[in-house]
Design an enzyme around this catalytic site. Structure first.
Site, PDB file in Angstrom:
ATOM      1  N   LYS A  60       0.886  -0.877   0.024  1.00 43.05           N
ATOM      2  CA  LYS A  60      -0.109   0.083   0.071  1.00 43.05           C
ATOM      3  C   LYS A  60       0.784   1.169   0.135  1.00 43.05           C
ATOM      4  CE  LYS A  60      -3.750   1.794   2.759  1.00 43.05           C
ATOM      5  NZ  LYS A  60      -4.525   1.554   3.717  1.00 43.05           N
ATOM      6  N   SER A 135      -9.669   1.571   2.927  1.00 43.33           N
ATOM      7  CA  SER A 135      -8.941   2.377   1.948  1.00 43.33           C
ATOM      8  C   SER A 135      -7.781   1.572   1.187  1.00 43.33           C
ATOM      9  CB  SER A 135      -8.307   3.434   3.020  1.00 43.33           C
ATOM     10  OG  SER A 135      -7.378   2.773   3.766  1.00 43.33           O
ATOM     11  N   SER A 159      -9.567  -0.740   7.026  1.00 41.17           N
ATOM     12  CA  SER A 159      -9.129  -0.732   5.637  1.00 41.17           C
ATOM     13  C   SER A 159      -8.546  -1.939   5.200  1.00 41.17           C
ATOM     14  CB  SER A 159      -8.180   0.337   5.764  1.00 41.17           C
ATOM     15  OG  SER A 159      -9.011   1.598   5.567  1.00 41.17           O
TER      16      SER A 159
HETATM   17  N1  GLN Z   1     -13.265   3.710   6.600  1.00 38.04           N
HETATM   18  C1  GLN Z   1     -12.460   4.183   7.796  1.00 38.04           C
HETATM   19  C2  GLN Z   1     -12.124   5.444   7.533  1.00 38.04           C
HETATM   20  O1  GLN Z   1     -12.500   6.031   6.659  1.00 38.04           O
HETATM   21  C3  GLN Z   1     -11.474   3.280   7.982  1.00 38.04           C
HETATM   22  C4  GLN Z   1     -10.165   3.827   7.252  1.00 38.04           C
HETATM   23  C5  GLN Z   1      -8.841   2.948   7.646  1.00 38.04           C
HETATM   24  O2  GLN Z   1      -9.086   1.769   8.101  1.00 38.04           O
HETATM   25  N2  GLN Z   1      -7.699   3.243   7.003  1.00 38.04           N
HETATM   26  O3  GLN Z   1     -11.702   6.277   8.455  1.00 38.04           O
END
Ligand code: GLN
Length: 455
Positions: A60, A135, A159
């Site tokens: 990532k 994400s 994410s």
């Molecule tokens: N969807 C969550 C957010 O928008 C989780 C994001 C993540 O785990 N990096 O913060």
């Protein structure tokens, strides 16, 4: 040696890749498949055409790979080149992996769809009109499309697990502290964990054995000698499993509820004891997270000021330079989080928001600990829905609510896995198995056993 075909490569597990002798061939396959698929899928922000000699893996693009760009899918860090390897990347290299590219994400990992990337939207390999989740959507899509053997993601509120669920692959968030975050661009430090996205549960366990471990560069890491593959392939004794009643509640798609019922039936048929429990505290988890995560994010992102890293828009006054750099460098969702976080930490509102959220966080953790005194695992869907259509969710509150089942594991520092379990309308569904701290190997063993029933 038999010639490997494209299709065999796309389906190849990490377990088999480790045994495969001609590793440079694997990287060639990976680059070829990326070349063929990625113009449409857009799982990668950058690809190393010179990659050679190892097991091809995607990382990532919020983790440092020395000499590669780390963009966090942002304008702010466009062109920033990582001066060192993240600890997880160093460990991958030591174990003969080759990072073939950096995967797409929502800007600074804030999002659940990989639509908020300045490098374009990652498409779901199961249906190109749908999002890949986020994400870590790029990592999940890269594994699901067979571009790489495995990938790393980061998980602050879901994410790793949610994109894995949307793309029909396995995603594992380890217990907080098991994997070093040195070299990961911080989002919300009390919640962030790095973990694997793979084709099988066993592959996640194999990758965990490589990336986990105490690291003096990350003081939150703990010393634990866990063999993550310890329960793989073994039949676990009769487990006591709690299914959150909220899995069948409002907001959960009918098809997802249907798969959950089948999952429960399967687990019962395998001889485990399943009890439906009401976890009322779940209803506070999203609100709690969306105070704590932005508070920490606002603080972490203050380092992007146009002086130290990345984008710089010069001006006569320093203040103006800060304002212009941050005004142009951050996207709307990131700005929204910084604004919320600045507000919740402000002197006038600290007690009403941040301090209160911390107390609710503690309450939720305590409740989950209580449940784990009686049960081995808690089961929910990973996400209340399957992958949605690109561009279809615009209300931030609707978007945030979808994190309801994944957030608790981050708030409480617990391990949780998403494993594919059937489909709804040709789109994958993920079931989440969450356990107490350091039950990582047991979760992986249980997930592996379930997965093998489905083959
Ligand atoms: N969807 C969550 C957010 O928008 C989780 C994001 C993540 O785990 N990096 O913060």
């Amino acid at each position: 040696m038999e010639e490997l075909t494209d299709n065999e490569f796309k389906k190849m597990t990490l377990k088999n890749a480790v045994l495969y002798e001609n590793r440079s061939e694997l990287v060639k396959f990976s680059l070829k498949v990326i070349g063929e698929e990625d113009e449409i899928i857009r799982a990668f922000i950058s690809v190393d055409e010179q990659a050679c000699g190892g097991i091809p893996i995607g990382v990532k693009d919020n983790m440092h790979v020395k000499g590669f760009k780390t963009t966090c899918a942002s304008k702010m860090l466009k062109g920033y080149v990582a001066p060192f390897d993240a600890t997880v990347v160093r460990k991958l290299r030591e174990n003969k992996f080759s990072v073939v590219g950096k995967t797409n994400l929502d800007e600074f990992a804030m999002g659940a769809s990989t639509e908020y990337s300045v490098y374009g939207i990652t498409r779901n390999p199961h249906n190109l009109e749908r999002v890949a989740g986020g994400s870590s959507g790029g990592s999940a899509a890269a594994v699901a499309s067979g571009e790489v053997i495995a990938a790393l993601g980061s998980d602050t509120g879901g994410s790793i697990r949610q994109p894995a669920s949307f793309c029909g692959v396995v995603g594992f968030k380890p217990t907080y502290g098991l994997v070093s975050r040195y070299g990961l661009v911080a989002f919300a430090s009390s919640l962030d964990q790095i973990g694997p996205i793979t084709k099988t549960v066993e592959d996640s366990a194999i990758l965990m054995n490589i990336i986990a471990g105490k690291d003096e560069m990350d003081p939150t890491t703990v010393e634990r000698n866990i063999d993550f593959t310890g329960f793989i392939g073994s039949q676990l004794p009769k487990m006591k499993i709690a299914v959150a009643k909220q899995s069948f509640g409002e907001g959960v798609e009918d098809g997802v509820k249907e798969r959950m019922r089948e999952f429960v039936k399967l687990v019962e048929n395998l001889g485990h004891e399943v009890t439906m429990i009401d976890i009322d505290e779940l209803k506070y988890s999203v609100a709690t997270y969306y105070v704590i995560a932005p508070s920490e994010a606002g603080t972490n992102l203050s380092r992007f000021d146009g002086v130290k890293y990345g984008l710089r828009i010069p001006s006569d006054s320093l203040r103006d330079a800060y304002e212009r750099t941050r005004g142009e460098g951050f996207g709307d969702e990131v700005k929204r989080r910084i604004l919320i976080g600045t507000f919740t930490l402000s002197a006038a509102y600290y007690d009403a928001y941040f301090e209160k959220a911390q107390r609710v966080r503690r309450k939720l953790s305590n409740r989950l600990s209580e449940i784990f005194e009686e049960y081995d695992f808690i089961i929910t869907p990973t996400s209340p829905t399957v992958a949605f259509k690109v561009g279809s969710v615009s209300d931030p509150l609707v978007y945030y609510m979808m994190d309801i089942f994944t957030i608790p594991a981050n708030l409480a520092g617990l391990p949780a896995i998403s494993i594919p379990f059937g489909e709804v309308g040709n789109l994958p569904v993920g079931v989440q198995i969450m356990g107490p701290r350091f039950s990582d190997a047991k979760i992986l063993g249980f997930g592996d056993f379930i997965e093998k029933q489905l083959r």
